[in-house]
Write an enzyme that holds these catalytic residues in place. Structure first.
Site: not given
Length: 227
Positions: A71, A76, A129-130, A171-172, A175
């Site tokens: 995702g 991000q 997480c990226l 999670h997404e 963000h």
């Protein structure tokens, strides 16, 4: 119609996206500490024309694949729009699939998503997480959520997600509300990727909970604590 300006730069968001897309290869991923990750993203309301939106979505997908991740939210990559992409081929063992409810998810674009929990179930697993590279921590999340969103063509998405797909959705979407997974995490579980590979690479975090001294949610397995 929502403002087209990026408040941090006083430039139209379309200009910011064009600038990102002018460079070849994956988009640069913003790391924790950048204010764009801590602000609620602006609802999408036509700030990008259909052609630019399609190009941006394609770039988000390519960046997600290259990372690799399952995702990626627009903030991000430094674009404060309420937009995210998800996709998970779920290349995991049967043991992991059963423990985590991780099943393949097709590529989806989520425009202005929101979710609400379905039932009271919660499950805890290591999550990364990226935008927080190199680290993972245990996060307890709803096991089932109802997601409402639009896709990139403006069509309504109203779907219930369970297991790992529900975790990705939460999670997404978080963000887009200026939240990182660490805001929900059991900080005693925080582990480097190396520690994860050497010590905690099990289907559930029960062993990590016992060794590192944290509790898992009741009813989710292992040590009166999670899965």
């Amino acid at each position: 119609m929502a403002s087209e300006r990026d408040s941090s730069t006083s430039r139209p968001l379309s200009d910011r996206v064009e600038e990102l897309l002018a460079h070849e290869g994956p988009l640069p991923i913003v790391a924790a500490g950048d204010p764009v990750l801590r602000r609620a993203a602006e609802p999408f309301d036509g700030q990008l024309d259909p052609g630019l939106l399609a190009r941006f979505v394609a770039a988000l997908r390519a960046t997600m694949h290259a990372a690799p991740g399952v995702g990626l939210a627009a903030p991000q990559v430094g674009v404060p729009l309420r937009l995210a992409v998800i996709e998970d081929p779920a290349p995991v063992s049967e043991e992991v699939r059963l423990a985590r409810g991780r099943v393949p998810q097709p590529f989806r674009v989520l425009v202005n998503p929101s979710y609400e929990r379905v039932g009271a179930g919660r499950a805890a697993f290591f999550e990364g997480c990226l935008s927080v590279p190199g680290w993972q921590a245990v996060v307890a999340r709803h096991t089932e959520v109802r997601l409402k969103a639009l896709d990139e063509h403006g069509r309504t998405l109203d779907e219930v997600f369970t297991g790992w797909p529900a975790r990705i959705v939460q999670h997404e979407t978080d963000h887009l509300d200026g939240m990182l997974y660490l805001d929900h995490a059991e900080l005693r579980s925080l582990s480097s990727n190396q520690a994860m590979a050497e010590r905690w690479n099990q289907p559930t975090p029960a062993r990590a909970a016992e060794a590192l001294g944290f509790k898992l949610p009741d009813g989710t397995g292992g040590h009166r604590s999670p899965v």
